[in-house]
Design an enzyme around this catalytic site. Structure first.
Site, PDB file in Angstrom:
ATOM      1  N   HIS A 151      40.476  44.438  36.286  1.00  0.00           N
ATOM      2  CA  HIS A 151      40.815  45.589  35.448  1.00  0.00           C
ATOM      3  C   HIS A 151      42.190  45.398  34.847  1.00  0.00           C
ATOM      4  O   HIS A 151      43.070  44.787  35.451  1.00  0.00           O
ATOM      5  CB  HIS A 151      40.758  46.896  36.239  1.00  0.00           C
ATOM      6  CG  HIS A 151      41.514  46.867  37.530  1.00  0.00           C
ATOM      7  ND1 HIS A 151      41.016  46.255  38.665  1.00  0.00           N
ATOM      8  CD2 HIS A 151      42.726  47.346  37.867  1.00  0.00           C
ATOM      9  CE1 HIS A 151      41.871  46.374  39.645  1.00  0.00           C
ATOM     10  NE2 HIS A 151      42.937  47.021  39.206  1.00  0.00           N
ATOM     11  N   GLY A 155      49.098  42.982  44.796  1.00  0.00           N
ATOM     12  CA  GLY A 155      48.846  44.406  44.979  1.00  0.00           C
ATOM     13  C   GLY A 155      47.469  44.830  44.501  1.00  0.00           C
ATOM     14  O   GLY A 155      47.165  46.028  44.463  1.00  0.00           O
ATOM     15  N   ASN A 178      46.721  43.136  37.918  1.00  0.00           N
ATOM     16  CA  ASN A 178      47.038  42.584  39.236  1.00  0.00           C
ATOM     17  C   ASN A 178      45.948  41.593  39.622  1.00  0.00           C
ATOM     18  O   ASN A 178      44.754  41.865  39.447  1.00  0.00           O
ATOM     19  CB  ASN A 178      47.129  43.707  40.270  1.00  0.00           C
ATOM     20  CG  ASN A 178      48.335  44.599  40.042  1.00  0.00           C
ATOM     21  OD1 ASN A 178      49.399  44.122  39.665  1.00  0.00           O
ATOM     22  ND2 ASN A 178      48.169  45.896  40.261  1.00  0.00           N
ATOM     23  N   ASP A 225      42.699  56.349  35.252  1.00  0.00           N
ATOM     24  CA  ASP A 225      42.990  56.034  36.650  1.00  0.00           C
ATOM     25  C   ASP A 225      43.032  57.348  37.435  1.00  0.00           C
ATOM     26  O   ASP A 225      43.565  58.356  36.983  1.00  0.00           O
ATOM     27  CB  ASP A 225      44.333  55.295  36.757  1.00  0.00           C
ATOM     28  CG  ASP A 225      44.520  54.631  38.105  1.00  0.00           C
ATOM     29  OD1 ASP A 225      44.534  53.388  38.166  1.00  0.00           O
ATOM     30  OD2 ASP A 225      44.658  55.362  39.124  1.00  0.00           O
TER      31      ASP A 225
HETATM   32  P1  AMP Z   1      44.926  47.673  41.507  1.00  0.00           P
HETATM   33  O1  AMP Z   1      45.971  47.987  42.536  1.00  0.00           O
HETATM   34  O2  AMP Z   1      45.475  46.895  40.350  1.00  0.00           O
HETATM   35  O3  AMP Z   1      43.689  47.032  42.124  1.00  0.00           O
HETATM   36  O4  AMP Z   1      44.500  49.046  40.869  1.00  0.00           O
HETATM   37  C1  AMP Z   1      43.400  49.808  41.303  1.00  0.00           C
HETATM   38  C2  AMP Z   1      43.520  51.140  40.616  1.00  0.00           C
HETATM   39  O5  AMP Z   1      42.291  51.801  40.738  1.00  0.00           O
HETATM   40  C3  AMP Z   1      44.598  52.046  41.228  1.00  0.00           C
HETATM   41  O6  AMP Z   1      45.565  52.368  40.218  1.00  0.00           O
HETATM   42  C4  AMP Z   1      43.800  53.264  41.688  1.00  0.00           C
HETATM   43  O7  AMP Z   1      44.504  54.482  41.507  1.00  0.00           O
HETATM   44  C5  AMP Z   1      42.564  53.176  40.813  1.00  0.00           C
HETATM   45  N1  AMP Z   1      41.355  53.825  41.353  1.00  0.00           N
HETATM   46  C6  AMP Z   1      40.886  53.759  42.624  1.00  0.00           C
HETATM   47  N2  AMP Z   1      39.740  54.463  42.730  1.00  0.00           N
HETATM   48  C7  AMP Z   1      39.484  54.975  41.488  1.00  0.00           C
HETATM   49  C8  AMP Z   1      38.441  55.791  40.948  1.00  0.00           C
HETATM   50  N3  AMP Z   1      37.395  56.237  41.697  1.00  0.00           N
HETATM   51  N4  AMP Z   1      38.510  56.145  39.644  1.00  0.00           N
HETATM   52  C9  AMP Z   1      39.534  55.721  38.882  1.00  0.00           C
HETATM   53  N5  AMP Z   1      40.541  54.942  39.319  1.00  0.00           N
HETATM   54  C10 AMP Z   1      40.514  54.568  40.619  1.00  0.00           C
END
Ligand code: AMP
Ligand code: ZN
Length: 110
Positions: free
Chosen positions: A98, A91, A85, A30
């Site tokens: 994922h 959220g 999520n 992440d």
């Molecule tokens: P969610 O809130 O469950 O949709 O989680 C999305 C996650 O994606 C968050 O923890 C972000 O920090 C992560 N994220 C966003 N952009 C990237 C990226 N380019 N590479 C890796 N993780 C990312």
């Protein structure tokens, strides 16, 4: 999906620190870790979230669930937390399904 961030990672159009890859899945760090180790495990196929699944995805989902501990063990995680999520109210920010894997430290109570 052309405008999906995680599809772009799957396509290699956006860089990621990939820790695991097979024909169905990708795992990567992440970008804004919320624990010492914070990985995201995604299907290569674009699926929005758990609400988007059908019976046709049974094999993929069983593969994904069985790989979560394998991917965690590769990072020397003894214990880990898994979060998926689902939907805006939860959220979810990236609408490509994922599973967060969090670990590497004593996590706070949930
Ligand atoms: P969610 O809130 O469950 O949709 O989680 C999305 C996650 O994606 C968050 O923890 C972000 O920090 C992560 N994220 C966003 N952009 C990237 C990226 N380019 N590479 C890796 N993780 C990312
Ligand atoms: Zn996608």
């Amino acid at each position: 999906m052309s405008d999906c961030l995680f599809c772009k990672i799957v396509a290699g159009e956006i860089p990621a620190r990939i820790t695991y890859e097979d024909e169905l899945l990708l795992a990567f760090h992440d970008i804004a870790p919320k624990a010492d180790t914070h990985l995201l495990v995604i299907p290569k196929q674009h699926i929005e979230n758990l609400n988007d699944l059908s019976a046709d995805d049974a094999e993929l989902m069983s593969h994904l669930m069985l790989k979560l501990p394998v991917i965690a063990r590769q990072q020397q995680l003894n214990g880990f937390r898994t979060i998926a999520n689902t939907g805006k109210d939860s959220g979810q920010e990236v609408f490509h399904m994922h599973f967060h894997i969090l670990g590497g430290e004593q996590l706070p109570g949930f």
